[in-house]
Design an enzyme around this catalytic site. Structure first.
Site, PDB file in Angstrom:
ATOM      1  CG  ASN A   1      -0.618  -6.148  11.160  1.00  0.00           C
ATOM      2  OD1 ASN A   1      -0.378  -6.382   9.991  1.00  0.00           O
ATOM      3  ND2 ASN A   1      -1.502  -6.832  11.868  1.00  0.00           N
ATOM      4  CB  THR A   2       4.386  -3.134  14.955  1.00  0.00           C
ATOM      5  OG1 THR A   2       3.095  -2.849  15.472  1.00  0.00           O
ATOM      6  CG2 THR A   2       5.382  -2.095  15.472  1.00  0.00           C
TER       7      THR A   2
ATOM      8  CG  PHE B   1       0.218  -3.134  18.558  1.00  0.00           C
ATOM      9  CD1 PHE B   1      -0.485  -4.244  18.994  1.00  0.00           C
ATOM     10  CD2 PHE B   1       1.590  -3.275  18.311  1.00  0.00           C
ATOM     11  CE1 PHE B   1       0.140  -5.468  19.167  1.00  0.00           C
ATOM     12  CE2 PHE B   1       2.229  -4.494  18.483  1.00  0.00           C
ATOM     13  CZ  PHE B   1       1.494  -5.589  18.904  1.00  0.00           C
TER      14      PHE B   1
ATOM     15  CE  LYS C   1      -0.887 -14.277  19.688  1.00  0.00           C
ATOM     16  NZ  LYS C   1      -2.160 -13.587  19.880  1.00  0.00           N
TER      17      LYS C   1
ATOM     18  N   GLY D   1      -7.808 -17.474  11.452  1.00  0.00           N
ATOM     19  CA  GLY D   1      -8.964 -18.318  11.144  1.00  0.00           C
ATOM     20  C   GLY D   1      -8.554 -19.647  10.547  1.00  0.00           C
TER      21      GLY D   1
ATOM     22  CG  ASN E   1       0.307 -12.645  16.487  1.00  0.00           C
ATOM     23  OD1 ASN E   1      -0.715 -12.292  15.881  1.00  0.00           O
ATOM     24  ND2 ASN E   1       0.881 -11.881  17.395  1.00  0.00           N
TER      25      ASN E   1
ATOM     26  CG  ASN F   1      -5.345  -7.913  12.147  1.00  0.00           C
ATOM     27  OD1 ASN F   1      -4.677  -6.982  12.610  1.00  0.00           O
ATOM     28  ND2 ASN F   1      -5.099  -9.189  12.453  1.00  0.00           N
TER      29      ASN F   1
ATOM     30  CB  SER G   1       1.798  -7.930  15.948  1.00  0.00           C
ATOM     31  OG  SER G   1       1.157  -7.159  14.949  1.00  0.00           O
TER      32      SER G   1
HETATM   33  C1  LIG Z   1      -8.364  -7.984  14.218  1.00  0.00           C
HETATM   34  C2  LIG Z   1      -7.328  -8.762  14.966  1.00  0.00           C
HETATM   35  C3  LIG Z   1      -6.514  -8.103  15.889  1.00  0.00           C
HETATM   36  C4  LIG Z   1      -5.531  -8.791  16.596  1.00  0.00           C
HETATM   37  N1  LIG Z   1      -4.766  -8.140  17.509  1.00  0.00           N
HETATM   38  C5  LIG Z   1      -3.834  -8.811  18.223  1.00  0.00           C
HETATM   39  C6  LIG Z   1      -3.048  -8.171  19.214  1.00  0.00           C
HETATM   40  O1  LIG Z   1      -3.220  -6.962  19.491  1.00  0.00           O
HETATM   41  N2  LIG Z   1      -2.099  -8.888  19.870  1.00  0.00           N
HETATM   42  C7  LIG Z   1      -1.893 -10.222  19.598  1.00  0.00           C
HETATM   43  O2  LIG Z   1      -1.023 -10.843  20.208  1.00  0.00           O
HETATM   44  N3  LIG Z   1      -2.649 -10.870  18.686  1.00  0.00           N
HETATM   45  C8  LIG Z   1      -3.608 -10.196  18.007  1.00  0.00           C
HETATM   46  N4  LIG Z   1      -4.371 -10.867  17.080  1.00  0.00           N
HETATM   47  C9  LIG Z   1      -4.106 -12.306  16.829  1.00  0.00           C
HETATM   48  C10 LIG Z   1      -5.044 -13.217  17.646  1.00  0.00           C
HETATM   49  O3  LIG Z   1      -4.867 -13.027  19.024  1.00  0.00           O
HETATM   50  C11 LIG Z   1      -4.807 -14.689  17.287  1.00  0.00           C
HETATM   51  O4  LIG Z   1      -3.466 -15.026  17.605  1.00  0.00           O
HETATM   52  C12 LIG Z   1      -5.051 -14.972  15.808  1.00  0.00           C
HETATM   53  O5  LIG Z   1      -6.197 -14.282  15.352  1.00  0.00           O
HETATM   54  C13 LIG Z   1      -5.252 -16.464  15.537  1.00  0.00           C
HETATM   55  O6  LIG Z   1      -6.407 -16.944  16.177  1.00  0.00           O
HETATM   56  P1  LIG Z   1      -7.798 -17.229  15.393  1.00  0.00           P
HETATM   57  O7  LIG Z   1      -7.457 -18.054  14.182  1.00  0.00           O
HETATM   58  O8  LIG Z   1      -8.664 -17.937  16.384  1.00  0.00           O
HETATM   59  O9  LIG Z   1      -8.345 -15.901  15.014  1.00  0.00           O
HETATM   60  C14 LIG Z   1      -5.365 -10.186  16.370  1.00  0.00           C
HETATM   61  C15 LIG Z   1      -6.202 -10.849  15.459  1.00  0.00           C
HETATM   62  C16 LIG Z   1      -7.171 -10.163  14.764  1.00  0.00           C
HETATM   63  C17 LIG Z   1      -8.041 -10.913  13.789  1.00  0.00           C
END
Ligand SMILES: Cc1cc2nc3c(=O)[nH]c(=O)nc-3n(C[C@H](O)[C@H](O)[C@H](O)COP(=O)(O)O)c2cc1C
Length: 359
Positions: free
Chosen positions: A179-180, A113, A220, A269, A249, A109, A177
């Site tokens: 993405n910023t 934000f 985080k 994932g 993250n 992704n 993150s």
């Molecule tokens: C579509 C998407 C949006 C996310 N947005 C945020 C976010 O706004 N803030 C944040 O700290 N992590 C964000 N994450 C990261 C997740 O909170 C998590 O740290 C990451 O997906 C790893 O966990 P997972 O393997 O169970 O998905 C986002 C993840 C995804 C897939």
């Protein structure tokens, strides 16, 4: 060639979120049915003075707008984290910005934000709170608006924390993150120090005014930091009296063998599982288990959850597994955790935290 599909899934995601909210609010017995199907057995634990009926939380990003606050517990979550929320409203990056690899059980992704901003959130959360609120702990993930320069980041984080203080049981300062632009530079010692100083000041002031304790604040981290950088983040967090660390993250790295996953953004994932566990192990060892860790990254079943607990995670979160495994995932993990605790002779989850360091 492996399929990397644009998740018209962002639209799918929005539809599911909306349908869940409407069905839960208007269909009598809907929440009860969800609990019957997907409710988790208790795996009680405590962290930072908060009681959790089970350790598995909803990771940030799934409920960015906090539109389903009272509903996640019916899918077996023991706690939730809403957001990331920024001080100002913003659209996020251009679409498509969410991609799914079914072959790798991974998401990429680059949302950036997208969220209604702190002011609108106060309004929508107030309305929700007046009707029905979560009975599980609610965390709020704090991001940074793109228009706020890094030099003013502390005003941004502390400003959002102030506006949303009354709605949170805990806060997560998200400086990781990918993405910023340049956000992850805020993990560096002096930058992070400034942000946490400002957040702590607001937190203490509001707690004093409400004659209560300050709320837990966690940081985080990115899985892409070097080991010495991770240790430095932990040292700053401890020096600032932070309550804990969320590890991790998403990553900008890609599984080496996969040449197709070339979309820019953060990968989550299954492919994140190993690195995220390594980060937890390192942080737990570096802090001698004194700083509670929330383990997140590639948790999809009891084995991946148990691995994180063994490495030193006191609490867990997941996002991607909800997409790939479906809503039964929490129930399966918590059932499995109870089985693991029994098999290994632990009397509580807390006793099992960090067990891999001792064996
Ligand atoms: C579509 C998407 C949006 C996310 N947005 C945020 C976010 O706004 N803030 C944040 O700290 N992590 C964000 N994450 C990261 C997740 O909170 C998590 O740290 C990451 O997906 C790893 O966990 P997972 O393997 O169970 O998905 C986002 C993840 C995804 C897939």
């Amino acid at each position: 060639m492996m399929a990397v599909l644009p998740l018209s899934s962002e639209s799918m995601h929005s539809i599911v979120m909306k349908k869940t909210r409407i069905r839960s609010n208007y269909i009598p017995g809907y929440r009860r049915l969800l609990r019957l199907l997907f409710g988790s057995p208790s795996v009680e634990t405590e962290a930072f003075g908060i009681h959790f009926d089970n350790p598995v939380g909803l990771a940030a990003g799934m409920d960015k707008k906090g539109e389903n606050v009272p509903n996640w517990e019916y899918l077996g979550f023991g706690w939730i984290e809403i957001g990331g929320i920024t001080l100002h409203p913003q659209e996020g990056n251009p679409k498509p910005r969410m991609f799914r690899s079914t072959k790798h059980n991974a998401l990429i992704n680059r949302m950036g934000f997208n969220n209604p901003g702190s002011e609108a959130m106060v309004e929508s959360l107030s309305k929700q709170k007046a009707k029905l609120w979560a009975s599980v702990p609610v965390g709020i993930n704090l991001g940074k608006s793109k228009i706020t320069p890094n030099e003013q980041a502390e005003e941004e984080y502390a400003g959002t924390l102030e506006r949303l203080w009354e709605f949170a049981d805990l806060f997560v300062v998200n400086v990781s993150s990918p993405n910023t632009p340049n956000l992850r530079e805020l993990q560096a010692g002096s930058e992070l120090d400034r942000i946490l100083t400002a957040c702590n000041a607001v937190n203490s002031r509001l707690a004093d005014a409400a004659s209560t304790n300050p709320k837990p604040i966690l940081v985080k981290v990115s899985p892409d930091l070097e080991d010495n950088q991770l240790k430095a983040v932990a040292d700053t967090a401890i020096a600032q009296g932070c309550t804990g660390i969320v590890a991790t993250n998403t990553t900008t790295s890609r599984p080496a063998e996969d040449k197709v996953m070339n979309e820019a953004g953060g990968l989550s994932g299954k492919p994140l599982r190993t690195r995220s566990t390594e980060v937890i192990r390192l942080l737990y060892a570096h802090t001698n288990g004194t700083l509670p860790i929330v383990g997140v990254g590639g948790i999809s079943d009891v084995e991946s959850a148990w691995e994180k607990i063994g490495a030193g995670a006191s609490l867990l979160q997941l996002y991607s597994a909800l997409v790939f495994e479906g809503p039964g995932v929490n129930k399966a993990i918590n059932k499995g955790l109870n089985r693991k605790l029994k098999e290994h002779g632990f009397n509580s989850l807390a006793e099992a935290v960090g067990h891999a360091h001792r064996s």
